[in-house]
Design a protein around this motif. Structure first.
Motif, PDB file in Angstrom:
ATOM      1  N   ALA A   1       0.837  -1.211   0.000  1.00 30.44           N
ATOM      2  CA  ALA A   1       0.000   0.000   0.000  1.00 30.44           C
ATOM      3  C   ALA A   1       0.871   1.261   0.000  1.00 30.44           C
ATOM      4  O   ALA A   1       0.597   2.226  -0.725  1.00 30.44           O
ATOM      5  CB  ALA A   1      -0.933  -0.005   1.212  1.00 30.44           C
TER       6      ALA A   1
ATOM      7  N   TYR B   1     -17.209   9.022  -6.403  1.00 32.89           N
ATOM      8  CA  TYR B   1     -16.136   8.055  -6.138  1.00 32.89           C
ATOM      9  C   TYR B   1     -14.856   8.708  -5.629  1.00 32.89           C
ATOM     10  O   TYR B   1     -13.949   8.030  -5.166  1.00 32.89           O
ATOM     11  CB  TYR B   1     -15.872   7.210  -7.384  1.00 32.89           C
TER      12      TYR B   1
ATOM     13  N   SER C   1     -13.922   9.982  -2.955  1.00 33.00           N
ATOM     14  CA  SER C   1     -14.095  10.152  -1.515  1.00 33.00           C
ATOM     15  C   SER C   1     -12.810  10.740  -0.931  1.00 33.00           C
ATOM     16  O   SER C   1     -11.709  10.385  -1.355  1.00 33.00           O
ATOM     17  CB  SER C   1     -14.391   8.787  -0.907  1.00 33.00           C
TER      18      SER C   1
ATOM     19  N   TYR D   1      -4.744   9.159   1.020  1.00 35.69           N
ATOM     20  CA  TYR D   1      -3.788   8.067   1.041  1.00 35.69           C
ATOM     21  C   TYR D   1      -3.151   7.711  -0.291  1.00 35.69           C
ATOM     22  O   TYR D   1      -1.956   7.454  -0.358  1.00 35.69           O
ATOM     23  CB  TYR D   1      -4.463   6.807   1.607  1.00 35.69           C
ATOM     24  N   VAL D   2      -3.938   7.630  -1.342  1.00 34.39           N
ATOM     25  CA  VAL D   2      -3.454   6.880  -2.503  1.00 34.39           C
ATOM     26  C   VAL D   2      -3.501   7.631  -3.830  1.00 34.39           C
ATOM     27  O   VAL D   2      -2.688   7.381  -4.705  1.00 34.39           O
ATOM     28  CB  VAL D   2      -4.244   5.547  -2.602  1.00 34.39           C
TER      29      VAL D   2
ATOM     30  N   LYS E   1      -4.279   7.516 -16.366  1.00 39.71           N
ATOM     31  CA  LYS E   1      -4.766   6.216 -15.907  1.00 39.71           C
ATOM     32  C   LYS E   1      -6.253   6.110 -16.227  1.00 39.71           C
ATOM     33  O   LYS E   1      -6.980   7.090 -16.040  1.00 39.71           O
ATOM     34  CB  LYS E   1      -4.560   6.096 -14.392  1.00 39.71           C
TER      35      LYS E   1
ATOM     36  N   TYR F   1     -12.575  10.193  -9.962  1.00 37.59           N
ATOM     37  CA  TYR F   1     -12.390   8.763 -10.215  1.00 37.59           C
ATOM     38  C   TYR F   1     -13.709   8.165 -10.699  1.00 37.59           C
ATOM     39  O   TYR F   1     -14.773   8.579 -10.236  1.00 37.59           O
ATOM     40  CB  TYR F   1     -12.000   8.037  -8.920  1.00 37.59           C
TER      41      TYR F   1
ATOM     42  N   GLY G   1     -16.069   4.629 -10.629  1.00 35.43           N
ATOM     43  CA  GLY G   1     -16.226   3.553  -9.654  1.00 35.43           C
ATOM     44  C   GLY G   1     -15.206   2.447  -9.885  1.00 35.43           C
ATOM     45  O   GLY G   1     -14.620   1.903  -8.937  1.00 35.43           O
TER      46      GLY G   1
ATOM     47  N   LEU H   1     -11.766   3.534  -8.665  1.00 36.04           N
ATOM     48  CA  LEU H   1     -11.689   3.474  -7.200  1.00 36.04           C
ATOM     49  C   LEU H   1     -11.527   2.028  -6.740  1.00 36.04           C
ATOM     50  O   LEU H   1     -10.722   1.742  -5.837  1.00 36.04           O
ATOM     51  CB  LEU H   1     -12.942   4.092  -6.568  1.00 36.04           C
TER      52      LEU H   1
ATOM     53  N   GLU I   1      -8.038   0.710  -6.398  1.00 36.41           N
ATOM     54  CA  GLU I   1      -7.117   1.221  -5.366  1.00 36.41           C
ATOM     55  C   GLU I   1      -7.708   1.203  -3.960  1.00 36.41           C
ATOM     56  O   GLU I   1      -7.022   1.538  -2.998  1.00 36.41           O
ATOM     57  CB  GLU I   1      -6.671   2.644  -5.740  1.00 36.41           C
TER      58      GLU I   1
ATOM     59  N   TYR J   1      -5.870  -0.391  -0.938  1.00 38.68           N
ATOM     60  CA  TYR J   1      -4.700   0.301  -0.378  1.00 38.68           C
ATOM     61  C   TYR J   1      -5.137   1.414   0.568  1.00 38.68           C
ATOM     62  O   TYR J   1      -4.507   1.677   1.586  1.00 38.68           O
ATOM     63  CB  TYR J   1      -3.834   0.865  -1.510  1.00 38.68           C
ATOM     64  N   VAL J   2      -6.238   2.057   0.209  1.00 39.65           N
ATOM     65  CA  VAL J   2      -6.748   3.126   1.075  1.00 39.65           C
ATOM     66  C   VAL J   2      -7.200   2.545   2.412  1.00 39.65           C
ATOM     67  O   VAL J   2      -6.817   3.034   3.481  1.00 39.65           O
ATOM     68  CB  VAL J   2      -7.938   3.873   0.413  1.00 39.65           C
TER      69      VAL J   2
ATOM     70  N   LYS K   1      -6.408  -0.234   3.823  1.00 40.92           N
ATOM     71  CA  LYS K   1      -5.263  -0.774   4.575  1.00 40.92           C
ATOM     72  C   LYS K   1      -4.557   0.349   5.348  1.00 40.92           C
ATOM     73  O   LYS K   1      -4.321   0.252   6.557  1.00 40.92           O
ATOM     74  CB  LYS K   1      -4.272  -1.438   3.605  1.00 40.92           C
ATOM     75  N   LEU K   2      -4.208   1.404   4.626  1.00 39.20           N
ATOM     76  CA  LEU K   2      -3.469   2.500   5.266  1.00 39.20           C
ATOM     77  C   LEU K   2      -4.325   3.178   6.339  1.00 39.20           C
ATOM     78  O   LEU K   2      -3.828   3.509   7.421  1.00 39.20           O
ATOM     79  CB  LEU K   2      -3.025   3.521   4.210  1.00 39.20           C
TER      80      LEU K   2
ATOM     81  N   ILE L   1     -14.647   4.822   2.127  1.00 34.31           N
ATOM     82  CA  ILE L   1     -14.344   4.142   0.853  1.00 34.31           C
ATOM     83  C   ILE L   1     -15.316   2.984   0.638  1.00 34.31           C
ATOM     84  O   ILE L   1     -15.865   2.802  -0.455  1.00 34.31           O
ATOM     85  CB  ILE L   1     -12.878   3.635   0.852  1.00 34.31           C
TER      86      ILE L   1
END
Lengths: 426, 426
Positions: free
Chosen positions: A83, A350, A352, A358-359, B108, B392, B394, B397, B400, B403-404, B406-407, B420
């Motif tokens: 992460a 989306y 948020s 964080y990412v 992306k 983003y 859906g 989002l 990723e 990872y959000v 988790k952190l 999230i």
């Protein structure tokens, strides 16, 4: 319950405009002054004494050895490591676009003018201790610093009885921090500002801290550069009846849980949404681990403003100048031009706010307390300075000499005029 | 006589590194605090009282009427008007290259990220009174502010018994200043920071002033943005035996004449040049109108350092981090890469420092007292702030989200993770 305000726009603007930043507390300032002057005079010895006094540790060395940091990295939960690596990659790809290169202007015969962008040589990063030690914030400061080309990035963080948070140390390693010093409080700021036998003098200090840290930063401003003084977290959400109350409530609470003084704000043209969000906030609060903190923030700092038009919503929000701004409207990009004051903007359902924390890649260290009126997220531009240069031929100088001597003499600065005339003799 | 130092590089670096910025004087701060708090509370009435007390004027209105400014412009000496217009054109063409536009990143799938550059809405410019009221400095602040897109640029300057300097008023008109207020001292800074009935609250305050002005600026930092605290003028010249002693001496004196605390510095690898410049300074001082000021600066603050190699010269000069740096060496552009800390750089014999002060186009409001280590000339970048945005889909989002969450959970912020997850239900 979150209070719902249905007052006129004018009255609400009036209310918002009364919010001002206070001056530094003179009593705290006096104590911090003594700490700074002592560290300036006695260096490491003074720092060591304060660490004994304030953090109850007797430090034999300030700098954390690399083995401790390497171990924290090696033993990191692999999911957390992944992460952090994903976050780092996204922060890097976003902040790369902030890199500046200066310019050369060679358009007039015999005249070269330019601007060179130079990284700060040494930068200090303050990371608070305890539960406020966030590995994500280490990335947010360190990645742009390293992209800017900072040669020596020094992190300071208060010593902890059971050691510095390993996730913070691992993040420091991932982000390329060069040194970690176990130092906190005003003494750490003073050590970074003036340098001691073991702590290098830095060019800029960044990072949040308690009132002593914030006061010390403000006091050493001028000796070093500093970032803005951080206040409690804020989220402002602009939404209409199409927004989903569960999502809005969850996003409000994500900032409310940071701090009892955090400010969760919704502005909407839908009274129905206002009621639904208020009920959802209450429902979600009941299972939130940090309920007590979030509830205080919601009830004492938060509010929902209802105003008739979408334009009104943006007018009020620009006056608030929130740290985070969510636009939960259909086709949210349509409103980008109406946003004047906000640290970071989240468009659509989306995006948020925690995704940005964080990412996603944009910085999460943002102007708070209305300072988005005049300041920016942390970025590569925080870690560089600019210098200008000119070169003229004798002929080019001759073209403009009369204007220089005229202005110099009008300003009563004969020596300036003579310096130009000293070129004519050649 | 200018003292000539032939000590080792190491000892000279040691000497230079001991220079530190002092903390604010607590007694002055106490007086300024009272002024700020009074203006914050009592607005125009408090400001008017202080103007009576400190500037001995009884103001019926603070804002100078446009007719006075127009008259100053109409009656301006045509040569001076031309010089100001040429200066403005050159400042504009240089600073245009500093304009930033932000960016959009859409690389992306499903992710849009970007940065928007937004001008500050309202900016305050402090212009000192008396002999330190420089029309050139008005251009140097106002031109980049207007290029940045500042909507309302407000100038404050202390009232004068025989009226504000007309050249300053004409420069304000030429540069596009929107309002001129006859206000000075800490009360003017407080009025700009908090707003009063007749003075608008600004987003940033720039410009030099006396110790009360500087202290007030530092104290309101956070409520508004401020520029750096300006110290006395400095010039550092790097020269070898090819340089012309008359020119070097004239350039040193051009800065020495500003202020008794100004610092004229020559570093050279030629003992012969050192001697010749020292003699020239003495000769030129004798006919300089501001001899007394310049002599004090030369004798108390100035020095000539002699060191063996060109590299040594740059090493010492980078440690000094002068406001102005002249490189009087053959092929001066060869050394651009070695310059790390300097406000503005003047390459070769025709780029005399006063050319940059007035007409060349780069800014003359520069970091002093070694702050070129971490700060920049005034530029367009001083009058903007940045905001970030993300959008983003859906699906993006979902890529990723893990990872959000988790952190967020590692940092103990469950509410962040839930915000999230509130998106997954759709």
């Amino acid at each position: 319950m979150m209070k719902i305000i249905t007052d006129t726009l004018e009255n609400q603007l009036q209310q918002v405009s009364q919010r001002t930043a206070g001056l530094t507390d003179p009593e705290i300032e006096q104590r911090v002054r003594a700490i700074i002057e002592n560290v300036q005079k006695n260096g490491d010895d003074a720092v060591r004494d304060y660490e004994k006094q304030f953090d109850q540790v007797d430090l034999t060395q300030f700098r954390l050895d690399d083995a401790t940091i390497d171990a924290a990295y090696e033993n990191l939960d692999p999911d957390l490591k992944e992460a952090l690596e994903v976050a780092k990659a996204n922060i890097t790809s976003f902040h790369k676009k902030e890199i500046e290169y200066g310019f050369v202007d060679a358009e007039k015969p015999g005249v070269i003018r330019g601007q060179k962008v130079i990284p700060l040589a040494t930068v200090g990063l303050y990371v608070p201790g305890g539960t406020a030690a966030y590995p994500s914030s280490v990335l947010m400061n360190a990645v742009p610093a390293k992209l800017a080309g900072v040669n020596r990035l020094v992190m300071v963080t208060p010593p902890q009885k059971d050691g510095i948070n390993p996730a913070v140390l691992a993040a420091a390693k991932i982000a390329g921090v060069d040194d970690v010093f176990q130092l906190g409080g005003a003494q750490a700021i003073a050590a970074l500002a003036y340098g001691t036998q073991s702590v290098p003098r830095v060019d800029k200090i960044l990072g949040p801290g308690n009132i002593y840290v914030a006061t010390a930063k403000k006091m050493v401003f001028g000796q070093v550069a500093i970032d803005m003084i951080a206040g409690p977290s804020e989220i402002g959400i602009i939404a209409d009846e199409s927004a989903k109350p569960k999502q809005i409530a969850a996003d409000l609470l994500s900032q409310a849980e940071h701090d009892k003084r955090a400010r969760p704000i919704l502005v909407t043209n839908s009274e129905q949404l206002a009621q639904a969000v208020s009920a959802e906030v209450e429902a979600q609060l009941q299972t939130l681990p940090r309920e007590e903190i979030a509830r205080t923030a919601v009830e004492e700092q938060g509010f929902i403003a209802v105003l008739p038009t979408i334009d009104d919503l943006f007018t009020l929000m620009n006056a608030i100048a929130p740290e985070h701004l969510e636009v939960q409207l259909p086709n949210p990009t349509d409103y980008l031009s109406q946003i004047k004051n906000a640290g970071s903007v989240f468009l659509g359902q989306y995006a948020s706010e925690p995704l940005g924390d964080y990412v996603a890649g944009p910085n999460h260290i943002l102007p708070t307390s209305g300072t988005a009126r005049f300041s920016s997220p942390v970025g590569v531009y925080d870690f560089v300075k600019r210098t200008q240069f000119i070169q003229y031929t004798g002929a080019a100088l001759a073209q403009e000499a009369q204007y220089v001597t005229k202005l110099a003499r009008v300003e009563g600065l004969e020596g300036h005029a003579r310096a130009i005339e000293a070129r004519e003799e050649n």
